[in-house]
Design an enzyme around this catalytic site. Structure first.
Site, PDB file in Angstrom:
ATOM      1  N   ALA A 108      76.771   0.677  25.230  1.00  0.00           N
ATOM      2  CA  ALA A 108      76.822  -0.512  24.369  1.00  0.00           C
ATOM      3  C   ALA A 108      76.348  -0.159  22.961  1.00  0.00           C
ATOM      4  CB  ALA A 108      75.936  -1.615  24.937  1.00  0.00           C
ATOM      5  N   LYS A 109      76.502  -1.056  22.041  1.00  0.00           N
ATOM      6  CA  LYS A 109      75.937  -0.935  20.694  1.00  0.00           C
ATOM      7  C   LYS A 109      75.935  -2.317  20.075  1.00  0.00           C
ATOM      8  CE  LYS A 109      74.359   2.335  18.014  1.00  0.00           C
ATOM      9  NZ  LYS A 109      73.705   3.574  18.485  1.00  0.00           N
TER      10      LYS A 109
END
Ligand code: NAD
Length: 417
Positions: A108-109
């Site tokens: 994720a980010k």
């Protein structure tokens, strides 16, 4: 976000690396379709009441690229130039990085398009809390676990943990990593990414037959990654000859501690007494044994790669090299230790932090260091062996292992319904 004038899309770069890994692994078009698509994207408006009463709106993002191998995991960036395209690219890189280290995570980010230097401490807190509450429905220790990245630190993680916990009605330390120790953070997390960069340098030096004692290194970016990498490398006997930040670089300082002291007192490494100022591009071209890009994306491009004289490049930053820059370094025989391997120390110790929070049992600093070294060494050896046996670059080998593991997990889980 770019550091050079020739702006390249980080997403295009990440997708072209994925395409190459899919082809080299002889995976199917179904695999390509599945792996080239982010699972969940959330874009939010983050209103901020400034200290003077004005209300401003900022764009925030959270991208959960993959949840196939476990909850998604990735940093939160506060930087004025972030956009969705780059956030998706960085979330994709996190997916292959976690798989390469064999951590039970997807990727994720997230982040907010804001320059944190323009915020007071109270404004930063309000912005962090509002961003957290906007993405709250999709994060959690079993869903998606944020961590610090560019422009955020353990203070932001403490506010995120508190905001989530207040809403849950009880303390949930495992919702973020990179927290202060007293809130369930892990010993060794602050320096972990830099420590991992230093381990990668140590192993690359062995392969190139260079003695670490007296070997020279230049580091671009002197933040959380660059500084701790400098400390660890100096402890290993290397000579850190140049460092830089957004204002430019310097050479001629006596020790990492000296230049860090100047940074703490003046907000930049530039201007330290007795040092000589250089540009960020000049730093890349210094005649050193090792170059560590540890700032932002697109530092090493077709236009900057030509002058690189280092024998080893260890990518502390995420996506610091464009495909054009990569091709030039490969032609020159430079050993490039890719981001998803070289900077994975951070997510490895984040994983330890999450495990410790789940068990409410905390490890010693030595246990953290030993476990970091053994997980990273396993990944480095796998990449090195695959690169030799398959006659590919370290980047290709690392991507093949990471992408291959996620593809296998997809196959075994099957497609619902
Ligand atoms: P940071 O905000 O602590 O430091 C960033 C550094 O880069 C600062 O010294 C800043 O002045 C410098 N910088 C910013 N813009 C620059 C420019 N245009 N030219 C030269 N220098 C510039 O961030 P960080 O956490 O050290 O992250 C650095 C890189 O490492 C990022 O790519 C990040 O995604 C990656 N990374 C960080 C971690 C982590 O644990 N913090 C883990 C893995 C990868």
């Amino acid at each position: 976000m770019t550091m050079a004038s020739s702006k390249e899309s980080p997403l295009a770069t990440a997708l072209s690396q994925l395409r190459r890994a899919i082809d080299q692994l002889k995976l199917s078009e179904n695999d390509w379709n599945t792996l080239s698509t982010p699972r969940r994207i959330l874009e939010v408006a983050v209103p901020l009441r400034r200290d003077d009463g004005r209300v401003e709106m900022y764009k925030g993002y959270r991208v959960q690229y993959s949840t196939t191998r476990g909850p998604s995991k990735g940093g939160v960036r506060f930087h004025q130039d972030i956009d969705l395209d780059e956030t998706v690219a960085l979330a994709m890189l996190m997916t292959w990085k976690c798989a390469l280290a064999n951590l039970p995570y997807g990727g994720a980010k997230g982040g907010v398009a804001v320059n944190p230097k323009t915020l007071s401490m109270t404004e930063n807190e309000r912005l962090t809390r509002r961003y957290t509450s906007e993405i709250l429905p999709i994060i959690g220790p079993e869903r998606d676990i944020p961590a610090p990245d560019v422009g955020t630190d353990e203070r932001n993680m403490a506010w995120m943990m508190d905001t989530y916990s207040v809403n849950a009605g009880f303390s949930v330390p495992g919702v973020v990593t990179g927290k202060p120790i007293v809130l369930g953070g892990s010993l060794g997390r602050t320096s972990a990414t830099g420590d991992g960069v230093a381990i990668s340098v140590r192993e690359a030096l062995k392969i190139k037959g260079i003695n670490p004692h007296g070997a020279t290194v230049a580091i671009q970016g002197f933040g959380k990654v660059g500084y701790w990498a400098a400390v660890a490398l100096e402890n290993m006997g290397l000579k850190v000859v140049a460092v830089s930040d957004v204002n430019g670089g310097v050479t001629g300082f006596k020790s990492v501690a000296d230049i860090h002291k100047h940074l703490l007192e003046n907000g930049t490494v530039v201007g330290a007494p007795g040092t000589e100022k250089i540009t960020n591009t000049e730093l890349l071209h210094l005649p050193v044994d090792v170059l560590v890009p540890a700032a932002l994306a697109d530092a090493i491009t077709e236009s900057t790669a030509n002058g690189i004289r280092a024998k080893i490049v260890v990518e502390g930053a995420n996506a610091p090299t464009t495909p054009g820059g990569d091709a030039i370094m490969n032609e020159e025989g430079i050993l490039v230790v890719p981001d998803i391997l070289a900077n994975s120390g951070g997510v490895i110790v984040s994983y330890f932090e999450w495990v410790q929070d789940k068990q409410n049992y905390f490890w010693s600093a030595d246990e953290v260091k030993e476990n970091l070294n053994s997980i990273l060494m396993r990944a480095i050896n796998e990449v090195s062996e695959n690169a030799s046996s398959k006659r590919v670059t370290w980047r290709e080998a690392a991507n093949m292992i990471g992408v291959g593991r996620v593809a296998e997990a997809h196959r075994l889980r099957g497609l619902y319904p």
